[in-house]
Design an enzyme around this catalytic site. Structure first.
Site, PDB file in Angstrom:
ATOM      1  CE1 TYR A 100      -3.734  -2.363   0.162  1.00  7.05           C
ATOM      2  CE2 TYR A 100      -2.727  -3.222   2.170  1.00  7.05           C
ATOM      3  CZ  TYR A 100      -3.660  -3.329   1.159  1.00  7.05           C
ATOM      4  OH  TYR A 100      -4.523  -4.396   1.125  1.00  7.05           O
ATOM      5  CG  ASN A 147     -10.052   1.795  -1.225  1.00  7.78           C
ATOM      6  OD1 ASN A 147     -10.528   0.646  -1.171  1.00  7.78           O
ATOM      7  ND2 ASN A 147      -8.755   2.027  -1.179  1.00  7.78           N
ATOM      8  CG  ASP A 177     -28.971  -3.323  -1.570  1.00 10.65           C
ATOM      9  OD1 ASP A 177     -28.823  -3.709  -2.741  1.00 10.65           O
ATOM     10  OD2 ASP A 177     -29.363  -4.067  -0.650  1.00 10.65           O
ATOM     11  CG  HIS A 229      -9.752  -1.454  -5.148  1.00 13.42           C
ATOM     12  ND1 HIS A 229     -10.257  -1.773  -3.905  1.00 13.42           N
ATOM     13  CD2 HIS A 229     -10.762  -1.622  -6.024  1.00 13.42           C
ATOM     14  CE1 HIS A 229     -11.517  -2.140  -4.041  1.00 13.42           C
ATOM     15  NE2 HIS A 229     -11.861  -2.047  -5.310  1.00 13.42           N
ATOM     16  CB  SER A 252      -3.135  -3.187  -3.916  1.00  8.72           C
ATOM     17  OG  SER A 252      -4.406  -3.714  -3.565  1.00  8.72           O
ATOM     18  NE  ARG A 309      -6.235  -9.189  -0.858  1.00  5.91           N
ATOM     19  CZ  ARG A 309      -6.545  -8.804   0.390  1.00  5.91           C
ATOM     20  NH1 ARG A 309      -7.462  -7.888   0.595  1.00  5.91           N
ATOM     21  NH2 ARG A 309      -5.918  -9.331   1.423  1.00  5.91           N
TER      22      ARG A 309
HETATM   23  O1  CA2 Z   1      -5.966  -1.904  -2.593  1.00  3.82           O
HETATM   24  C1  CA2 Z   1      -6.891  -1.414  -1.937  1.00  3.82           C
HETATM   25  O2  CA2 Z   1      -7.095  -0.200  -1.867  1.00  3.82           O
HETATM   26  C2  CA2 Z   1      -7.809  -2.329  -1.142  1.00  3.82           C
HETATM   27  O3  CA2 Z   1      -9.125  -1.809  -1.230  1.00  3.82           O
HETATM   28  C3  CA2 Z   1      -7.312  -2.293   0.288  1.00  3.82           C
HETATM   29  C4  CA2 Z   1      -8.057  -3.251   1.216  1.00  3.82           C
HETATM   30  C5  CA2 Z   1      -8.129  -4.646   0.634  1.00  3.82           C
HETATM   31  O4  CA2 Z   1      -8.978  -5.460   1.436  1.00  3.82           O
HETATM   32  C6  CA2 Z   1      -8.670  -4.639  -0.796  1.00  3.82           C
HETATM   33  O5  CA2 Z   1      -8.642  -5.964  -1.302  1.00  3.82           O
HETATM   34  C7  CA2 Z   1      -7.815  -3.745  -1.675  1.00  3.82           C
HETATM   35  C8  CA2 Z   1      -7.370  -3.324   2.567  1.00  3.82           C
HETATM   36  C9  CA2 Z   1      -7.312  -2.013   3.281  1.00  3.82           C
HETATM   37  C10 CA2 Z   1      -6.426  -2.154   4.467  1.00  3.82           C
HETATM   38  O6  CA2 Z   1      -5.466  -1.137   4.391  1.00  3.82           O
HETATM   39  C11 CA2 Z   1      -4.341  -1.241   5.120  1.00  3.82           C
HETATM   40  C12 CA2 Z   1      -3.359  -0.352   4.818  1.00  3.82           C
HETATM   41  C13 CA2 Z   1      -2.175  -0.392   5.485  1.00  3.82           C
HETATM   42  C14 CA2 Z   1      -1.977  -1.313   6.488  1.00  3.82           C
HETATM   43  C15 CA2 Z   1      -2.972  -2.190   6.794  1.00  3.82           C
HETATM   44  C16 CA2 Z   1      -4.163  -2.155   6.123  1.00  3.82           C
END
Ligand code: CA2
Length: 149
Positions: free
Chosen positions: A24, A76, A89, A102, A104, A113
Site C-alpha cells: 500500500y 475505496n 444497495d 483501490h 493495490s 479480492r
Molecule cells: O488496494 C486497496 O485499496 C484495497 O481496497 C485495500 C483493502 C483490501 O482489502 C482490498 O482488497 C484492496 C485493505 C485495506 C487495508 O489497508 C491497510 C493499509 C495499510 C496497512 C494495513 C491495512
C-alpha cells in the site's frame, strides 16, 4: 448540482502508511486527503473526505451524499468490496457517478479480492496506481461531470 464530491474509505485504511508498505506504500490517509483536496480544487470541486471501519456508517454517508446532491462519489470500499450488499444497495440510489478506487492491483493478488459488488454500480474502476489512483479518479470524474478548471 453541488460542487462537493464524497471520498469514502473503508475499513483499516486509517492504517495506511503504518503497515504493509510493500502493498500500500508509505503515504498516510492524511496524505490521501490532501491529494484529493488539491486535485479537486483544480476543477473547482470540494471534497467531503471520510473513513470508517463500520459498514453502516459508510451506508449513512452514501445516503448523505445523495441527499446533499453530491457531484460524484469516490469509494475505496477496502474489505467491504467483496462482501457488502448493503453498500451496493446504497450506491444504486446515487444519481451522480460512482468511482471505485483501490490502491493495490486487486487482480494480481488473492483470487477473493477480484470480485467486487461495488463494480456493479461504479461508472469506472481504478486499481494498482497506489494513492495516485485517487487523483486519477478525481480527474476522470471531473471530466465526466464537466467540472470547470
Ligand atoms: O488496494 C486497496 O485499496 C484495497 O481496497 C485495500 C483493502 C483490501 O482489502 C482490498 O482488497 C484492496 C485493505 C485495506 C487495508 O489497508 C491497510 C493499509 C495499510 C496497512 C494495513 C491495512
Amino acid at each position: 448540482m453541488s460542487k462537493t464530491i464524497y471520498v469514502l474509505n473503508g475499513p483499516n485504511l486509517n492504517l495506511l502508511g503504518t503497515r504493509e508498505p510493500h502493498i500500500y506504500g508509505r503515504a498516510t490517509l492524511d496524505d490521501v486527503e490532501k491529494l484529493c483536496r488539491t486535485t479537486a480544487a483544480h476543477h473547482g470541486l470540494v471534497v467531503a473526505f471520510r473513513q470508517s471501519n463500520h459498514e453502516g456508517e459508510i451506508v449513512d454517508w452514501i445516503q448523505e451524499a445523495r441527499a446533499e446532491q453530491a457531484a460524484g462519489l469516490l469509494i475505496n470500499p477496502a474489505g467491504f468490496t467483496t462482501t457488502s450488499i448493503a453498500i451496493l444497495d446504497a450506491l444504486v440510489t446515487m444519481e451522480a457517478p460512482v468511482i471505485e478506487v483501490h490502491i493495490s492491483n486487486i487482480h494480481a493478488r488473492e483470487e477473493f479480492r477480484r470480485h467486487s459488488y461495488v463494480s456493479k454500480v461504479a461508472r469506472a474502476v481504478i486499481c494498482g496506481f497506489g494513492i495516485n489512483g485517487y487523483a486519477l479518479a478525481i480527474n476522470g470524474l471531473a471530466g465526466m461531470i464537466g467540472a470547470k478548471e
